[in-house]
Scaffold this motif. Structure first.
Motif, mmCIF file in Angstrom:
data_model
loop_
_atom_site.group_PDB
_atom_site.id
_atom_site.type_symbol
_atom_site.label_atom_id
_atom_site.label_comp_id
_atom_site.label_asym_id
_atom_site.label_seq_id
_atom_site.Cartn_x
_atom_site.Cartn_y
_atom_site.Cartn_z
ATOM 1 N N VAL A 1 -2.839 -0.761 -17.547
ATOM 2 C CA VAL A 1 -1.738 -0.435 -17.168
ATOM 3 C C VAL A 1 -1.405 -0.088 -15.492
ATOM 4 O O VAL A 1 -0.221 0.176 -15.406
ATOM 5 N N LEU A 2 -2.795 0.271 -15.304
ATOM 6 C CA LEU A 2 -2.459 1.048 -14.274
ATOM 7 C C LEU A 2 -2.343 -0.798 -13.329
ATOM 8 O O LEU A 2 -1.470 -0.390 -11.969
ATOM 9 N N ALA A 3 -2.449 -1.886 -13.654
ATOM 10 C CA ALA A 3 -2.291 -2.755 -13.340
ATOM 11 C C ALA A 3 -0.959 -3.208 -13.079
ATOM 12 O O ALA A 3 -0.478 -3.609 -12.019
ATOM 13 N N CYS A 4 -0.679 -3.012 -14.550
ATOM 14 C CA CYS A 4 1.033 -3.284 -14.617
ATOM 15 C C CYS A 4 2.205 -2.599 -13.607
ATOM 16 O O CYS A 4 2.504 -3.284 -12.796
ATOM 17 N N ILE A 5 1.676 -1.340 -13.267
ATOM 18 C CA ILE A 5 2.196 -0.654 -12.614
ATOM 19 C C ILE A 5 1.674 -0.973 -10.703
ATOM 20 O O ILE A 5 3.476 -0.889 -9.620
ATOM 21 N N ILE A 6 0.759 -1.394 -10.597
ATOM 22 C CA ILE A 6 0.853 -1.787 -9.267
ATOM 23 C C ILE A 6 1.260 -3.066 -9.037
ATOM 24 O O ILE A 6 1.982 -3.005 -7.882
#
Lengths: 979, 480
Positions: A466-471
């Motif tokens: 999810v972090l990857a999605c946001i970044i």
């Protein structure tokens, strides 16, 4: 780090790990997880180690000789594009391993799970790193195989078995098509090497075989990526453990299809065919998947259809034949992998903590698992294409491409943006349903377990993703930009277009479309609320259109009905139809060959037809016809008619001045007829036609059909014979023998000279075989017990005995004893005459028709006649032909003649000839071959008599079963005591 | 008269023939109790013959007045035949004992039949071809009916014999036509005659009939009818034998016949082979689906495999022949393995042959089930198993020869074929056993199943030696 190490380790490590994991004890959950995790991480490290090379646009290569005869190396090749995928496979793989450690329960055989997972990881890496096409197809099928094992992991449940089977059937089938396509492609290019293939785009696209190759390869890719109409296997595969779904259906298995299409995009795309096939499949899948996803009750089912839809989007992008769309496709592959993997994991967490995935039972989980809820919310928002998340970016690119698609079909230009917006709205709706249904609303009431947050490490992979999605969503150019750029350059080469990865492109049409889609999606979800709450599983309107059921029906049809029908039509266990088929095929094959080439008349003019001979032949044909017609019902009559046919053959030989042949044919005819007659004794006399009228018609038709077949076969053979005989033959052996028969063999009867001289060695072998046959026949028949119904006394004898009994002046057996008195006296008188003829034939054989074989047969006939008329007892009381001795002497004589040549310093079987003047007889040819001929004569007589005795004694023994006579035993012992 | 010909190239055949007679004598004098001894001695004889084949093999050598040829193609095929015979013989030992048909003639007949096969492989003349074929077939007819007290077995033997006799008749008739039109039965002469002049129709018809006769032995469509019945009716160990060695020999003979004497007629015979190949592949895959008896299924499977092998022959090229040989080599390993498993199928001491009897095998005999799954996947042509490579080479040859339709039909029918092979896997792994199979598995079977399974699975690591061997052998057919 050396290239070889990087590449080989990336491939070999997972497989080795799979073997080790498979050998671990069943409950070694932690050990297997540590192992799998370590392997996934080290693969990631190896992949990372290759980054410096590929980032410069270089290619990491390594080849090991594999099948040099085929020019095939086991070659591994990693460019930027493959690097991206390899990173995805190992990176997501590592996260899935961590997740699976907590997801799998202690009761499952977890090491086996990790073994399959690792093997699958290896196969997938193999697909992306393959340096040649054959190897790619090879690993492709491996991914099918291991996904089958993974999906069927819980094989105690029916759903898992069905899902696994269906996935394997569809993807392996596609894989085989791909295999064929790869072979065709390799043929077009002249090499299977990927570098060569990628460099020959023009050649491929302009080749006549482009379309077949394209269709076959796309069949492979579309089945693997679950594209319409092959999409139905993917929802069934949801029976797999959730980590498997998270891995297979986000980052790996289904991406193999789009990977392949993207890999071959530079050389195969750009044509109308590509646009239509790929584009149509893509757009249909995009809409269908998104629409159906809204109405799923199972959270995983929803994600499955959403996956189908997103893959459709990627396929559509690839089908648009534009470089920018290709870049968008690669980007979306990445984005989809991240948000879909995290969503699957979130569903797994829900399933794990609550015990259900049914959207109707779930609700309000936001309160019990707030953190997971937020993670899922972000991931779902990415899936829906909400701005500032990665899904938004690639969707914007997609919209832009849909608007600027180039095609000759103008109406498409209007449809594509509409379809894109509609699908996007659907995806907003199902994302909303996913989040709203599971996490919001009132508290759940009847959950199997009390929900709570999962262990921190189980949630960790979701957090990362999810972090990857946001970044990526916020800072695309700074994070994913270089990798995407590298992949796009590797895939497209110099044709890579300029593109911008910014979040904000100003107010534009795509943005408007996004806005419309978001609004429409929300509105749709709200509007559908009521229906969704009550509706059963599956989408309205399309509920009856169920790919799975159609697949199953097709399977049943193919596998059961069609197969049965085919077998019923083509197969039979009965011998007669099999024979019929064989003969018919032969006729047909011959006919076709003649038809194609024409068998025109030969170069030799046939002589005129003599009416008398023609008449004889008509008679012969009639006999043959009658024999065939009667063979089933009246064997005796059939046999007699067969004799007639044989006689006509003899006459024909005589007619054409071949007395030798005629003689042999006649004697063989007589002997075989008599032996067959003796055999008939043990068969039923006649079978009557069944009486019913209808059966008769059926039988008659069948017999007429068989008759037709027989006649056409006969006519065909006659035609061929005619064809052969009206041509002057090439130089055959006949001339050779004709020229040398007298000069080298000392005889003018060429046939006999061949038998006893030129081919004397063969004859020696033949008579040895004849002796062996006689012995075997005797040995077999000695123990033969006739069937009980044939043991009883023949009807005629019974009548005669009854006649005797009825008369007081006659005692029983009188009539039988006098039976055929006149013929028997005649045959006894004939006996010496026939023997004399035999001797004559033997002596003159070298120069004129005759010879040992013919003479032996003649003598045998004399003996056979005695047996037939006089009866076994009478003959054996008077005639002493010890058959074994005759045979032995015959063999020794024949062999001795051959050996004798050695004493004169000549090779084996050299013959000597001169003429000897005998008193009364005059000049008699006395070749050494005469002695040989006498040996043949003796052997033929001995062998025939031995078989005769064996047969004749059946009747003796048969009557012995009715205890009446002791003579039979005496006769039998006489023969047995002969040796 | 002529000097004694050079018998060295025919040494393996001579040795086997003499060995068969010696073994028969031994068996007759020692009685049926010595079957196992005679069997092992037969295996030894086959191994020795294999050694002799290797020893005398080399460059092409023609002997016995041109009737007999020994070349590298022959060496390769003979080794396959001998391997197939020896392994099936080893497999059958325990089976025949358990089925109470342990008679001494059994191994001897197999050795005799194998002698015939070796002669078929080395035949360089239509006459010696026929003699080899009949030597092989006559022994085969007898062992098909080896269980005399079983009606099914007797029927199988009789049916095989009657149909076989008819097809032999066709072969002979075709040979006589060939002789009549070409003036020779020798392969070398025929090749010279055909290469020199135009081809007469009579010769073509003769070729058609000869091909039909051989196709029967191959059990290629449309001469396949006997196969399911004979495979089902014969004792299982005999079925295993039939499915392996005779098939290899018949294909070898067919290849030599079509490539050497009739090589210049490739355009003509390609149509025949094409038709037989397509028919066999389609029938083999479709008709197999409905079967419930595993021996019948294997019969259809073998029909299908012959079809695939013929794909390579249809190409008519060196590449194609290499593909055929390679296919056969892999085929015999898969088939022996699969039959080794089938021979282990017993319930309560009774042999069973229903496909459903395999259910639950993964639980009762996990290793056996795994091996069977490997064989089935391999036969379906799914990598990494050897069967994938077998198909790869024949299809590749077909595409090189521009037989696209043939290759595509081949792939499609292997899709259908995959379905029924996978059904067996499904039955073994997913269905629950009604009654588990017996646990006692003879040691020979264990070893053979393990060895063939490992070969099939790990073949892809070192495919080169076999491939080189096949390539080398194939080139010897095209050299002259």
């Amino acid at each position: 780090m050396p290239d070889a190490l990087i590449l080989l380790s990336s491939i070999a490590l997972p497989f080795l790990g799979a073997i080790v994991a498979g050998l671990l004890p069943t409950h070694a959950r932690n050990a297997a997880a540590w192992l799998a995790g370590a392997i996934a991480l080290s693969m990631l490290a190896f992949v990372w180690a290759a980054y410096p090379t590929v980032a410069d646009g270089g290619v990491v290569r390594h080849a090991i000789p594999w099948m040099p005869a085929l020019g095939l190396d086991f070659s591994l090749r990693m460019d930027g594009f493959a690097w991206l995928f390899a990173g995805l496979v190992s990176g997501v793989g590592a996260l899935v391993v961590l997740y699976a450690r907590y997801y799998m329960s202690a009761e499952d055989p977890v090491p086996r799970f990790f073994a399959f997972l690792l093997a699958f990881m290896g196969a997938m890496t193999g697909v992306v790193l393959s340096g040649n096409l054959v190897q790619l197809a090879f690993f492709w099928e491996l991914t099918s195989l291991f996904s089958f094992l993974l999906i069927g992991y819980w094989h105690h449940t029916a759903a898992a078995r069905e899902g696994a089977r269906m996935a394997l059937t569809v993807t392996a089938t596609g894989g085989l098509c791909l295999f064929a396509g790869v072979l065709v492609l390799g043929h077009i290019v002249g090499s299977y090497d990927l570098d060569v293939v990628l460099a020959s785009g023009e050649r491929i696209r302009s080749h006549a075989l482009y379309l077949p190759a394209l269709i076959l390869i796309l069949l492979g890719a579309l089945t693997k990526s679950a594209q319409f109409p092959f999409h139905f296997w993917l929802p069934q595969a949801m029976a797999a453990p959730t980590p498997v779904s998270a891995y297979l259906h986000s980052a790996t298995l289904v991406k193999a299809g789009v990977f392949l299409m993207a890999r071959l995009w530079p050389v195969m795309a750009g044509t109308e065919a590509w646009f239509w096939i790929v584009g149509t499949a893509g757009v249909a899948t995009l809409l269908l998947g998104a629409y159906v996803a809204i109405f799923q009750l199972d959270l995983k089912g929803l994600l499955a259809y959403s996956t189908i839809s997103h893959l459709g989007l990627i396929t559509l992008l690839l089908g648009l034949n534009s470089e920018l769309a290709m870049v968008a496709a690669i980007f979306h592959i990445l984005n989809h992998a991240t948000f879909k993997a995290s969503l699957f994991m979130a569903v797994g967490i829900i399933d794990h903590e609550t015990g259900t995935r049914d959207i109707r039972r779930l609700s309000g989980l936001n309160r019990s698992m707030p953190f997971t809820a937020r993670l899922a919310l972000v991931a779902a928002a990415a899936m829906a294409g909400v701005p500032l998340l990665n899904g938004f970016l690639s969707k914007e690119m997609f919209f832009a491409e849909a608007l600027s698609a180039q095609t000759s079909q103008l109406f498409l230009l209007q449809i594509l943006p509409l379809a894109a917006t509609a699908a996007s709205a659907f995806s907003v709706a199902y994302s909303l349903r996913f989040i709203h249904g599971a996490f919001f609303g009132p508290d759940p009431t009847d959950l199997p377990r009390t929900p709570h947050e999962p262990p921190a490490w189980m949630r960790f992979p979701v957090e990362i993703l999810v972090l990857a999605c946001i970044i990526v969503g916020i800072l695309p150019a700074a994070t994913v930009g270089p990798f995407l750029d590298m992949a796009a350059h590797a895939a497209l080469g110099a044709a890579t277009p300029d593109y911008s990865l910014a979040v904000w492109h100003g107010f534009s049409l795509p943005l408007l479309m996004s806005f419309i889609a978001l609004t429409a999606g929300v509105a749709l979800y709200i509007g559908l609320q009521k229906q969704l709450r009550s509706a059963p599983d599956g989408p309205p309107m399309l509920r009856s259109f169920d790919g799975r059921r159609m697949f199953e029906r097709a399977m049943v049809f193919l596998s059961w009905r069609l197969a049965r029908t085919l077998e019923r039509l083509l197969g039979t266990r009965r011998l007669q139809p099999q024979l019929r088929l064989l003969v018919c095929v032969a006729i047909l094959a011959g006919a076709i060959a003649v038809q194609v080439r024409g068998l025109g008349p030969g170069n030799v003019m046939p002589s005129g037809i003599d009416p008398v001979l023609a008449l004889v032949w008509v008679g012969g044909a009639a006999c043959a016809f009658g024999a065939a017609w009667l063979a089933k019902f009246h064997r005796l009559a059939a046999l007699i008619l067969l004799g007639g046919t044989g006689l006509v053959t003899c006459v024909t030989f005589v007619w054409f001045s071949a007395p030798d042949l005629a003689l042999t044919q006649l004697l063989v005819e007589v002997v075989t007829t008599i032996l067959l007659l003796l055999g008939l004794r043990w068969l039923p006399k006649r079978i009557d036609n069944p009486a019913t009228r209808q059966a008769e018609v059926v039988t008659l038709t069948r017999r007429l059909r068989d008759l037709t077949i027989a006649i056409s076969a006969g006519a065909g053979m006659a035609g061929l014979a005619y064809g052969v005989m009206t041509r002057s033959p090439p130089e055959l052996l006949a001339q050779h023998f004709l020229a040398r028969a007298y000069t080298e063999g000392g005889g003018t009867n060429v046939v006999n000279v061949i038998l006893v001289d030129f081919r004397g060695f063969d004859t020696l072998g033949e008579i040895t075989v004849l002796a062996a046959v006689a012995l075997v026949a005797y040995a077999l028949l000695r123990r033969f017990r006739p069937a009980p119904d044939s043991v009883e006394i023949p009807e005629q004898q019974r009548d005669q005995s009854a006649y005797d009994e009825a008369r007081p002046d006659r005692s029983e057996g009188d009539t039988v004893a006098d039976w055929l008195l006149v013929p028997s006296v005649l045959t006894r008188l004939l006996f010496p005459v026939i023997i004399l003829v035999a001797a004559y034939l033997l002596l003159r054989g070298h120069d004129q028709p005759g010879g040992g074989f013919v003479a032996g047969l003649t003598a045998s006939i004399a003996i056979i006649l005695q047996y037939m008329i006089g009866g076994t007892h009478w003959v054996e009381d008077r005639l002493r032909v010890p058959p074994l001795r005759w045979m032995g002497v015959g063999l020794l004589l024949a062999a001795g003649t051959g050996l004798a040549a050695w004493f004169f310093g000549r090779p084996f079987m050299t013959s000597y000839f001169s003429y000897l003047g005998l008193p009364l007889l005059g000049e008699v040819p006395t070749a050494s071959a005469l002695v040989f001929d006498i040996g043949v004569f003796a052997l033929v007589v001995g062998a025939t008599v031995l078989i005769l005795i064996a047969l004749a004694h059946q009747s003796v023994r048969g009557q012995r079963a009715v205890p009446r006579s002791s003579e039979g035993r005496a006769a039998a012992t006489r023969v047995a005591g002969d040796d | 008269m002529a000097q004694v010909p050079n018998l060295i190239p025919a040494l393996p055949e001579i040795f086997l023939a003499v060995a068969a007679m010696a073994l028969l004598m031994l068996g007759v004098f020692r009685g049926d109790g010595s079957t196992r001894l005679v069997s092992w001695l037969s295996v030894a004889a086959l191994v020795v013959a294999g050694g002799l084949v290797l020893a005398v093999g080399g460059p092409r050598e023609v002997t016995l007045s041109g009737l007999f040829v020994m070349d590298r193609f022959g060496v390769f095929m003979k080794l396959l035949v001998l391997l197939g015979s020896a392994l099936t013989l080893i497999l059958s030992m325990t089976y025949v004992e358990r089925e109470q048909m342990s008679r001494v003639e059994y191994p001897v007949l197999i050795v005799l039949s194998t002698t015939g096969m070796l002669m078929m492989v080395s035949a360089n003349d239509l006459i010696s071809l026929y003699v080899g074929l009949e030597t092989q077939s006559l022994a085969a007819y007898v062992i098909a009916a080896f269980r005399r007290d079983s009606a099914r077995s007797s029927e199988a033997g009789l049916k095989y014999f009657v149909l076989g006799a008819l097809s032999s008749g066709m072969l002979l008739y075709g040979s006589s036509l060939v002789y009549g039109f070409a003036g020779s039965t020798g392969f070398d002469r025929l090749a010279a005659v055909l290469a020199a002049g135009s081809v007469s129709t009579g010769l073509l018809v003769g070729l058609v009939f000869v091909a039909a006769g051989v196709a029967f032995k191959l059990s290629a469509v449309p001469f396949h009818m006997w196969t399911p019945d004979v495979y089902e009716g014969s004792p299982t160990s005999v079925t295993a034998f039939f499915a392996v060695a005779p098939k290899v020999a018949a294909v070898a003979l067919f290849v030599r016949l079509l490539i050497e004497p009739f090589g210049s007629l490739v355009e003509q015979w390609r149509q025949i082979v094409w038709f037989m190949s397509v028919g066999s592949m389609l029938l083999g895959s479709f008709a197999a689906i409905g079967q419930s008896n595993i021996k019948r299924l294997m019969a259809y499977s073998s029909i299908g495999h012959v079809g695939y092998a013929l794909v390579g022959l249809a190409a008519g090229s060196e590449l194609g022949v290499r593909g055929v040989m390679f296919y056969l080599a892999i085929y015999i390993f898969m088939n022996i393995g699969a039959f080794a498993v089938i021979l282990c199928m017993r319930q309560n001491g009774r042999a069973v042959e229903g496909i459903q009897d395999l259910s639950g095998l993964s639980k009762s005999h996990p290793m056996l089930a795994l091996a069977m799954a490997i064989f089935m996947f391999s036969m379906a042509g799914i990598p990494p198993n050897a069967g994938f490579f077998a198909k790869l080479f024949v299809f590749q040859a077909a595409i090189e020869a521009q037989l696209y339709v043939l290759a595509v039909i081949g792939v499609l029918s292997s899709v259908v074929g995959a379905y029924y092979y996978l059904r067996i896997v499904k039955v073994m792994y997913f269905d629950d056993a009604v009654e588990p199979l017996d646990r006692a598995i003879p040691a020979e079977s264990r070893v053979l199943v393990a060895a063939t399974a490992l070969f099939t699975l790990l073949f892809f690591f070192v495919p080169a030696p076999l491939l080189e061997g096949a390539a080398n052998a194939a080139s010897s057919l095209f050299a002259g």
